[in-house]
Enzyme design. Structure first.
Site, mmCIF file in Angstrom:
data_model
loop_
_atom_site.group_PDB
_atom_site.id
_atom_site.type_symbol
_atom_site.label_atom_id
_atom_site.label_comp_id
_atom_site.label_asym_id
_atom_site.label_seq_id
_atom_site.Cartn_x
_atom_site.Cartn_y
_atom_site.Cartn_z
ATOM 1 C CB THR A 1 26.276 39.121 28.326
ATOM 2 O OG1 THR A 1 26.169 40.532 28.105
ATOM 3 C CG2 THR A 1 25.458 38.386 27.293
ATOM 4 C CB ILE B 1 33.132 38.785 29.744
ATOM 5 C CG1 ILE B 1 31.842 38.054 30.143
ATOM 6 C CG2 ILE B 1 33.522 39.837 30.769
ATOM 7 C CD1 ILE B 1 30.600 38.922 30.134
ATOM 8 C CD GLU C 1 28.529 49.156 26.232
ATOM 9 O OE1 GLU C 1 27.677 49.727 26.921
ATOM 10 O OE2 GLU C 1 29.726 49.133 26.522
ATOM 11 C CB THR D 1 20.137 44.667 19.854
ATOM 12 O OG1 THR D 1 18.852 44.752 20.496
ATOM 13 C CG2 THR D 1 20.851 43.399 20.319
#
Length: 388
Positions: free
Chosen positions: A126, A157, A370, A372
Site C-alpha cells: 500500500t 505496513i 485487505e 474495502t
C-alpha cells in the site's frame, strides 16, 4: 461441500482457544494500553508451530493447510484481534510470498526464522495513492549493475517495525511499456529488502483507532540498494503474485473477523447470564435474547463463508469470489456483533479494559483492510458478469 472439521482440526482449534484464553486474554488490556507487540506471546505462538502451519514439514513447517491457519487465526481473534492479525499477515503475506516465489537460496535464508516465529516479515504494497488501485504504485526499483535501487514510500505496513522484523517484500515499478494507444503499462515486481538496509527507514508507528498491539508503520526507501538476487519471483509478475496473496489473505481475514464476532458473542452471552436487574438476569429479557440470537446467526453465517472459501483454496478450485463474499459477510458480522455486545454491556462496554470495547474499536478495520467492503462488492459483481 463438507464443513465438518476433522478431529485433528477440532483439536487444533481447541488448543489455540485455550492458549488464547489462558495466555493472550489476561495480557490483552495491558499490551493494548502500552501499544506494543508482546514478543513473549509471539515466541510462544512460534513454539506452538502456528507460523509454520500451512507449510511442508521438510521446509520446517507443520504440514497442514491454509484452513488450519485460518482456524488458529479465528481462535486468537476471539480475545485479541491484534495478535490474530500478527499471525495472519505474518504468514499470509510475509511468509507465503517467500515460500511460493522464492529461490532455494532465499528460502534457506529467510524461512527457518520466519516459520519458527523467531522473526517476522512484512509485505509492502500500500501507498498513499495506491491501495485498492495497486496499479498506481509509484515506488520504483531500477537495476544498476547487480543491484536494485529502490525509491519511494509505503504505508499501513503490518509487522514492518518490530524488533524481530527481518525482511519486507516491497512491490515496485521495475519498468514501463507504452501501448499502441499511448497509455503506459507499469511492470511491477517484488523485491526483498532486509531490515537495516541503508536508506530503508521505518517511520513512527501509527496512532490508530484500534489494533493498538499490532505493529503498523509507514516505510520510506531512499536510494536503497539490494542485490539483484533479491528479486522475488519472476520480474514483472509482482502484480499477479500479490493479487493471489490478497485473495488468500481475505480468507484468513474473514476467519479473523469471524473470531471477533464469536468473541463478542461469548462475552455478551456470559454477561447476559450474570447481570441481574429487577431480580432476574438480563438474558431473560426477550430483546436481549433476540439480540444474542442474531449475533449467533451472524457468527454461523460468517464461519460457513470462510470455510467454504478455504475448502476450495485447499482443493485447488477457484475461490476468488468466495473469498470476497467471506470477507464481506464476516467483516459486517464482526462490526454488528461488536456494536450489539457493547450495547448489552451498557456503560461497562464503554471501558477499554472490557474486551467488547476493544472489539468495537478494532472491528471497523475489518471492513477496510485487505480490500474495502466496496472492493469486495466490485469483485463479486464482476463475477456475476456485471462490469459497472
Amino acid at each position: 461441500m463438507n464443513y465438518e472439521l476433522t478431529p485433528e482440526q477440532q483439536n487444533l482449534y481447541e488448543t489455540v482457544c485455550r492458549f488464547a484464553d489462558d495466555v493472550v486474554a489476561p495480557a490483552a488490556y495491558q499490551y493494548d494500553t502500552e501499544r506494543r507487540l508482546p514478543l513473549d506471546i509471539i515466541a510462544q505462538m512460534g513454539d506452538l508451530g502456528l507460523f509454520g502451519l500451512p507449510f511442508p514439514v521438510e521446509d520446517g513447517g507443520q504440514g497442514k493447510t491454509y484452513l488450519e491457519l485460518c482456524l488458529a487465526v479465528e481462535a486468537l481473534a476471539r480475545v485479541d484481534q491484534s495478535i490474530a492479525v500478527t499471525l495472519e499477515a505474518g504468514v499470509g503475506l510475509g511468509i507465503q510470498s517467500i515460500f511460493r516465489h522464492g529461490t532455494a537460496e532465499q528460502k534457506a535464508r529467510w524461512l527457518p526464522d520466519l516459520l519458527s516465529g523467531r522473526a517476522l516479515a512484512g509485505f509492502g504494497l500500500t501507498e498513499a495513492g495506491a491501495g485498492s488501485d495497486a496499479g498506481a504504485t509509484r515506488t520504483t526499483a531500477v537495476l544498476d549493475g547487480d543491484e536494485w535501487v529502490l525509491n519511494g514510500t509505503k504505508q499501513f505496513i503490518t509487522n514492518s517495525g518490530t524488533p524481530i522484523t527481518s525482511v519486507v517484500t516491497v512491490t515496485a515499478v521495475t519498468g514501463e511499456e507504452t501501448r499502441p494507444d499511448g497509455s503506459v503499462k507499469k511492470e511491477l515486481s517484488c523485491i526483498l529488502v532486509p531490515t537495516g538496509t541503508p536508506g530503508f527507514t521505518v517511520g513512527e508507528a501509527y496512532d490508530k483507532v484500534g489494533w493498538h498491539t499490532s505493529d503498523t508503520h509507514p516505510l520510506a526507501f531512499e536510494n536503497v540498494r539490494v542485490p539483484a538476487a533479491n528479486l522475488l519471483g519472476e520480474r514483472g509478475r509482482g502484480y499477479a503474485n500479490f493479487l493471489r496473496a490478497l485473495d488468500e489473505g481475505r480468507i484468513a481475514f474473514a476467519a479473523l473477523a469471524t473470531g471477533a464476532a464469536q468473541g463478542c458473542l461469548e462475552e455478551a452471552l456470559r454477561y447476559a447470564k450474570e447481570r441481574h436487574v429487577f431480580d432476574r438476569n438480563i438474558g431473560e429479557n426477550q430483546h436481549i435474547a433476540f439480540k444474542l440470537a442474531r449475533m449467533q446467526a451472524r457468527v454461523h453465517q460468517a464461519r460457513l463463508c470462510w470455510l467454504d472459501a478455504a475448502r476450495k483454496q485447499v482443493a485447488g478450485l477457484p475461490f476468488k469470489s468466495e473469498a470476497s463474499i467471506a470477507k464481506l459477510v464476516s467483516g459486517e458480522a464482526a462490526m454488528d456483533n461488536a456494536r450489539d455486545a457493547t450495547q448489552i454491556f451498557g456503560g461497562y462496554g464503554f471501558l477499554n479494559e472490557n474486551a467488547v470495547a476493544r472489539h468495537y474499536r478494532d472491528s471497523k478495520v475489518l471492513e477496510i483492510g485487505e480490500g474495502t467492503t466496496e472492493v469486495q462488492l466490485m469483485i463479486i459483481s464482476r463475477d456475476l458478469g456485471l462490469t459497472a
